[in-house]
Write a protein that holds these residues in place. Structure first.
Motif, PDB file in Angstrom:
ATOM      1  N   GLN A  61      -9.838   0.761   0.610  1.00  0.00           N
ATOM      2  CA  GLN A  61      -8.919   1.641  -0.284  1.00  0.00           C
ATOM      3  C   GLN A  61      -8.043   2.101   0.751  1.00  0.00           C
ATOM      4  O   GLN A  61      -7.002   2.272   0.553  1.00  0.00           O
ATOM      5  CB  GLN A  61      -9.866   2.555  -0.899  1.00  0.00           C
ATOM      6  CG  GLN A  61     -10.801   2.616  -2.027  1.00  0.00           C
ATOM      7  CD  GLN A  61     -11.538   3.176  -2.800  1.00  0.00           C
ATOM      8  OE1 GLN A  61     -11.963   3.975  -1.510  1.00  0.00           O
ATOM      9  NE2 GLN A  61     -11.248   3.989  -4.118  1.00  0.00           N
ATOM     10  N   PHE A  62      -8.701   2.216   1.644  1.00  0.00           N
ATOM     11  CA  PHE A  62      -7.933   2.964   2.613  1.00  0.00           C
ATOM     12  C   PHE A  62      -6.436   2.072   2.646  1.00  0.00           C
ATOM     13  O   PHE A  62      -4.971   2.586   3.213  1.00  0.00           O
ATOM     14  CB  PHE A  62      -8.470   3.909   4.073  1.00  0.00           C
ATOM     15  CG  PHE A  62      -6.878   4.557   4.577  1.00  0.00           C
ATOM     16  CD1 PHE A  62      -6.892   5.469   4.669  1.00  0.00           C
ATOM     17  CD2 PHE A  62      -6.706   3.685   6.250  1.00  0.00           C
ATOM     18  CE1 PHE A  62      -6.054   6.112   5.591  1.00  0.00           C
ATOM     19  CE2 PHE A  62      -5.390   4.174   7.232  1.00  0.00           C
ATOM     20  CZ  PHE A  62      -5.684   5.444   6.888  1.00  0.00           C
ATOM     21  N   CYS A  63      -7.205   0.822   3.417  1.00  0.00           N
ATOM     22  CA  CYS A  63      -5.967   0.060   4.080  1.00  0.00           C
ATOM     23  C   CYS A  63      -4.453  -0.715   3.226  1.00  0.00           C
ATOM     24  O   CYS A  63      -4.105  -0.950   3.341  1.00  0.00           O
ATOM     25  CB  CYS A  63      -6.783  -1.258   4.523  1.00  0.00           C
ATOM     26  SG  CYS A  63      -6.910  -1.310   5.877  1.00  0.00           S
ATOM     27  N   GLN A  64      -5.395  -0.257   2.032  1.00  0.00           N
ATOM     28  CA  GLN A  64      -4.709  -0.845   0.705  1.00  0.00           C
ATOM     29  C   GLN A  64      -3.869   0.191   0.318  1.00  0.00           C
ATOM     30  O   GLN A  64      -2.624  -0.311  -0.406  1.00  0.00           O
ATOM     31  CB  GLN A  64      -5.619  -0.546  -0.781  1.00  0.00           C
ATOM     32  CG  GLN A  64      -4.961  -1.217  -2.303  1.00  0.00           C
ATOM     33  CD  GLN A  64      -5.791  -1.849  -3.287  1.00  0.00           C
ATOM     34  OE1 GLN A  64      -6.852  -0.722  -3.431  1.00  0.00           O
ATOM     35  NE2 GLN A  64      -5.044  -2.621  -4.328  1.00  0.00           N
ATOM     36  N   LYS A  65      -3.935   2.018   0.246  1.00  0.00           N
ATOM     37  CA  LYS A  65      -3.186   2.776   0.371  1.00  0.00           C
ATOM     38  C   LYS A  65      -1.508   2.610   2.000  1.00  0.00           C
ATOM     39  O   LYS A  65      -1.115   2.955   0.749  1.00  0.00           O
ATOM     40  CB  LYS A  65      -3.814   3.736   0.297  1.00  0.00           C
ATOM     41  CG  LYS A  65      -5.007   3.772  -0.648  1.00  0.00           C
ATOM     42  CD  LYS A  65      -3.538   4.251  -2.000  1.00  0.00           C
ATOM     43  CE  LYS A  65      -4.885   4.231  -2.771  1.00  0.00           C
ATOM     44  NZ  LYS A  65      -4.440   4.743  -4.280  1.00  0.00           N
ATOM     45  N   ILE A  66      -2.234   2.649   2.742  1.00  0.00           N
ATOM     46  CA  ILE A  66      -1.649   2.568   3.660  1.00  0.00           C
ATOM     47  C   ILE A  66      -0.867   1.789   3.481  1.00  0.00           C
ATOM     48  O   ILE A  66       1.131   1.633   3.824  1.00  0.00           O
ATOM     49  CB  ILE A  66      -2.218   2.051   5.313  1.00  0.00           C
ATOM     50  CG1 ILE A  66      -3.271   3.465   5.369  1.00  0.00           C
ATOM     51  CG2 ILE A  66      -1.170   1.902   5.553  1.00  0.00           C
ATOM     52  CD1 ILE A  66      -2.620   4.229   5.421  1.00  0.00           C
ATOM     53  N   THR A  67      -0.866   0.105   3.068  1.00  0.00           N
ATOM     54  CA  THR A  67       0.189  -0.956   3.070  1.00  0.00           C
ATOM     55  C   THR A  67       0.655  -0.736   1.630  1.00  0.00           C
ATOM     56  O   THR A  67       2.204  -1.050   1.685  1.00  0.00           O
ATOM     57  CB  THR A  67      -0.235  -2.462   3.093  1.00  0.00           C
ATOM     58  OG1 THR A  67      -1.840  -2.221   2.055  1.00  0.00           O
ATOM     59  CG2 THR A  67      -1.298  -2.585   4.661  1.00  0.00           C
ATOM     60  N   LYS A  68       0.735  -1.023   0.305  1.00  0.00           N
ATOM     61  CA  LYS A  68       0.771  -0.362  -0.786  1.00  0.00           C
ATOM     62  C   LYS A  68       1.938   1.003  -1.116  1.00  0.00           C
ATOM     63  O   LYS A  68       2.550   0.651  -2.448  1.00  0.00           O
ATOM     64  CB  LYS A  68      -0.133  -0.953  -1.970  1.00  0.00           C
ATOM     65  CG  LYS A  68       0.002  -2.731  -1.032  1.00  0.00           C
ATOM     66  CD  LYS A  68      -1.431  -2.988  -2.322  1.00  0.00           C
ATOM     67  CE  LYS A  68      -1.606  -4.622  -2.919  1.00  0.00           C
ATOM     68  NZ  LYS A  68      -2.401  -4.978  -3.306  1.00  0.00           N
ATOM     69  N   GLU A  69       1.344   1.622  -0.639  1.00  0.00           N
ATOM     70  CA  GLU A  69       1.716   3.011  -1.032  1.00  0.00           C
ATOM     71  C   GLU A  69       2.404   3.570   0.039  1.00  0.00           C
ATOM     72  O   GLU A  69       1.445   3.594   1.157  1.00  0.00           O
ATOM     73  CB  GLU A  69       0.539   4.003  -1.931  1.00  0.00           C
ATOM     74  CG  GLU A  69       0.255   3.115  -3.275  1.00  0.00           C
ATOM     75  CD  GLU A  69      -0.486   4.033  -4.369  1.00  0.00           C
ATOM     76  OE1 GLU A  69      -0.816   5.051  -4.087  1.00  0.00           O
ATOM     77  OE2 GLU A  69      -1.480   3.469  -4.376  1.00  0.00           O
ATOM     78  N   ASP A  70       3.132   4.726  -0.080  1.00  0.00           N
ATOM     79  CA  ASP A  70       3.708   5.514   0.958  1.00  0.00           C
ATOM     80  C   ASP A  70       3.184   6.904   0.578  1.00  0.00           C
ATOM     81  O   ASP A  70       2.824   7.873  -0.240  1.00  0.00           O
ATOM     82  CB  ASP A  70       5.547   5.462   0.195  1.00  0.00           C
ATOM     83  CG  ASP A  70       5.934   6.271   1.499  1.00  0.00           C
ATOM     84  OD1 ASP A  70       5.310   6.761   2.223  1.00  0.00           O
ATOM     85  OD2 ASP A  70       6.526   7.329   1.513  1.00  0.00           O
TER      86      ASP A  70
END
Length: 125
Positions: A61-70
């Motif tokens: 979840q953390f990696c996804q938020k960092i890469t896909k969302e600001d």
């Protein structure tokens, strides 16, 4: 273990003790009911995330938020951004409160921080 249906046994025990102490010592007397509920929900989410069974889910979840969302705070209006004597915009952004983040982002950041602390303590001598 059977008390918690074999799910997050250590974490649920810790939560039961923690929440019981918070209640016994009236830890949050001046907080609104809404804030008390949010704190309780956040504490539960953070403690349950320390279960290694949740490790890769939280990390993903953390990696996804960092890469896909600001996850950075919203920029300040241009009029305030370049005022004389104010810090560089990047420095000001770094000091902005997490209140500018969505609640789910704050919770995810807290889960990640407690995971880092939980795993990091194993490297101490």
């Amino acid at each position: 273990a059977s008390q918690h249906n074999d799910q997050h046994v250590l974490e649920n025990h810790s939560l039961r003790v923690c929440l019981g102490l918070m209640s016994e010592y009236d830890f949050m007397p001046k907080m609104t009911k809404v804030d008390q509920k949010l704190l309780r929900k956040t504490v539960i989410a953070m403690v349950l995330s320390t279960d290694m069974a949740e490790h890769f889910g939280v990390l993903s979840q953390f990696c996804q938020k960092i890469t896909k969302e600001d996850l950075s705070p919203a920029p300040l209006p241009d009029a305030r951004r370049h005022s004389v004597g104010s810090p560089h915009p990047d420095q000001r952004q770094a000091r902005l409160s997490t209140k500018m983040l969505r609640q789910d982002h704050r919770t995810l950041l807290l889960k990640t921080a407690i995971k880092v602390a939980d795993l990091g303590h194993t490297t101490l001598r």
